[in-house]
Structures are given as C-alpha cells and as structure tokens.
Enzyme design. Structure first.
Site, short mmCIF file in Angstrom:
data_model
loop_
_atom_site.label_atom_id
_atom_site.label_comp_id
_atom_site.label_asym_id
_atom_site.label_seq_id
_atom_site.Cartn_x
_atom_site.Cartn_y
_atom_site.Cartn_z
N LYS A 1 -4.69 1.70 -7.33
CA LYS A 1 -4.71 0.32 -7.59
C LYS A 1 -2.90 -0.35 -6.95
CE LYS A 1 -4.76 -3.57 -11.13
NZ LYS A 1 -4.45 -3.73 -12.82
N LYS B 1 -1.89 4.25 -10.51
CA LYS B 1 -2.04 2.90 -10.31
C LYS B 1 0.24 2.32 -10.61
CE LYS B 1 -2.24 -1.02 -13.34
NZ LYS B 1 -2.97 -1.78 -15.10
#
Length: 330
Positions: free
Chosen positions: A254, A196
């Site tokens: 992400k 992320k």
C-alpha cells in the site's frame, strides 16, 4: 524480405486481442473497502472521494446485497468513530457492542458467505489520530501490539473471517497470531499490511474516517516512525518475509500505482497471496481529472486496475471495484 513473424496479427481485432490477453480482471479479484457510521438511513458522500459513501448499518445491508449480486464476495470494513469515544488507548475498539463489531454481524446476518476483513489499527479510535498508543511523545510499539491483539480477538468473536493489521508496528503479526490461536480462533486469517508506505496519497481516506494525526507539538505530526520510507525497496521484502514468518496469510502493498515495482518484487519473493490497496488519493485524482474532462474515467480506471494485477496482485482493494465489475459484465 518481410518477417515471417508479425506481432500485429495478434492485435488485428478485439476478438483476437481478448483471446490472447494475458491479464484478465474478474470480480473475484476484488476486496471492497466500506466505511461505516452510526445512525439510521445514512448514506453520505465523502467530499474528497466523489461517488463513495459512508453507510449506516441499515443501509450497509443494501450495499452488501448489491455487492454480492455483482459477484463481489469480499469486503474490508472501516468505521468512523465519534470524537467522544476516542482516547489514547483506543478502548472503544474492543467494545463488544462497538460499531465495528455490529458492522461485522450486520454483514454476516445479511450474507453469511461474504468474506469479512476488518481494519485493525488505533487511528480511528485515537484522540491523536495515530496507529498506536502515545507515551512520552512517541508511538510505542509493544503496548500497541498487545492492544491490537485484543482488537483482533474482538473482531473474531463478532464473526470476522480475517483481521487486517494496518499499523506497521514491529512484531504485531506474531502477537495477533498467538492471541488468536490461544483463544481458539485458528481459522481466523491475517491479511497484513506488510509494506505500507508513509504516503501522501492517504488524505481522502483520513477525511472519510476523521483519522488524520492531530497537529500537537508534543506528538509526531506524521506516521514516518512506523510506516515505511517511500524511497526504500528491499526493506519491503524484509518486512513482508518477517510477517509471513510470524503467521500472515496474505500480505499487502500500500499504496498501489506508485509501488508496482514493490508488488512485483514481493510477488517474486513469497509464496502467499499478495494484495494491493489502490488508495483514496489514487481514486480521487482520477475522479478529479475526469470531472475536468482531462481523462477518460473508465478507460484509465481499467488500465490502472489491469496494471496492478499485471504487476502481481492476487487481491485488489479498490474503491473502483463496483465500477470495474459493471464494465466487465456489460
């Protein structure tokens, strides 16, 4: 002499193009993010995410039924917490009667077979908008992990099939996995946000949950001390392999579109399912461009989703899920 092999023969018409198409989008590819709020009869559009909504629990029931009818069988739950319930420790996150816990039960009561994943992070519950506990002006790692494990247990007790830690603390997957095992939740899965990045694409999401970091001199103004530097590539593989070793069942990259090289790297390196989150900023940019008439919304949407799957995604978390499925079923 003309070539004996003409590649255009396989592009002659839609029938042959669909016959030889390498990447096929199906409803089973999608994980649908849902935003939940307190109240009754609430379906409020998120200003920075056109045509996406926050739902109260009673209207969440209708949404779940519609998703299931479309063949969308997995949801990822997020909650918007009232300011008066926020603190540094995030205590409301482990309230057995909290909004997340009631949301899980609502989904399972309406559709027992719906796969329920839950966001595990402190930012919706934090008075500071950070994914961890603040001590002496820093986001502390190990104390945060212990609390994330308690949150995961609470979600599992409410009926979650998977918990999805989105915080990027070091070692949190092992702490959560051991806690779940010790409490007998051996079948509860973990989808880890393994890679992320500290991205500028998260703005509309933070609007949706009112979870942006607060601007205070004594605390970090951003999440760069725990989310990854977007300039880094090999670090993503290292983070992901560590999460798998600690017990992650699914790993996630992400955001999506700017990180498809990372998706392919990780897909080539690991043997567990790889998820990709097509984030709020990606959604809102297309909505804004389409509203201006600059882009064909549906054509670009389908191209983006196909690119994410082509890069290696086994699971796609996307705010476009319903729109995509309606197109492919039409």
């Amino acid at each position: 002499m003309y070539p004996l092999r003409r590649n255009r023969r396989l592009r002659t018409n839609e029938a042959v193009r669909s016959l030889v198409r390498e990447t096929i989008i199906a409803p089973s590819d999608f994980l649908v993010p849902l935003f939940i709020v307190e109240g009754k009869g609430v379906k409020e559009e998120i200003a920075s995410m056109p045509n996406y909504f926050r739902y109260s629990l009673d209207l969440l029931e209708n949404e779940i039924k519609e998703l299931w009818a479309l063949g969308l069988k997995s949801v990822l739950l997020f909650v918007k917490v009232s300011d008066n319930l926020k603190d540094n420790a995030g205590k409301e996150a482990i309230n057995p009667d909290g909004l997340m816990q009631r949301a899980i039960k609502t989904v399972k009561n309406v559709c027992p077979d719906m796969l329920v994943m839950t966001d595990v992070a402190l930012d919706p519950y934090s008075e500071f908008g950070h994914d961890g506990i603040i001590e002496n002006g820093k986001v502390v790692n190990d104390a945060t992990n212990e609390f994330l494990a308690e949150m995961s247990i609470s979600h599992a007790q409410a009926g979650a099939n998977f918990v999805a830690p989105s915080d990027m603390m070091d070692g949190r997957i092992l702490t959560i996995r051991e806690a779940l095992e010790d409490d007998g939740f051996t079948d509860t899965g973990i989808m880890s946000y393994s890679a992320k990045y500290a991205s500028a694409f998260y703005g509309p999401f933070r609007d949706a949950l009112d979870s942006a970091p607060v601007d205070m001199q004594e605390i970090p103004k951003d999440k760069k001390t725990y989310q990854m530097d977007y300039a880094n590539r090999f670090e993503a593989i290292r983070e992901t392999e560590m999460d798998i070793d600690e017990g992650a069942d699914i790993v996630m990259v992400k955001p999506g579109l700017c990180y498809l090289d990372i998706v392919r790297d990780i897909k080539n390196a690991v043997d567990v399912p790889v998820a990709v989150y097509q984030v709020s900023g990606e959604y809102s940019m297309l909505k804004a461009a389409a509203e201006k008439g600059w882009l064909d919304h549906d054509a670009v949407m389908m191209e983006q989703i196909t690119a994410i799957k082509r890069a290696g995604a086994d699971v796609i978390a996307s705010y476009f899920a319903k729109d995509v499925v309606k197109i492919i079923q039409s």
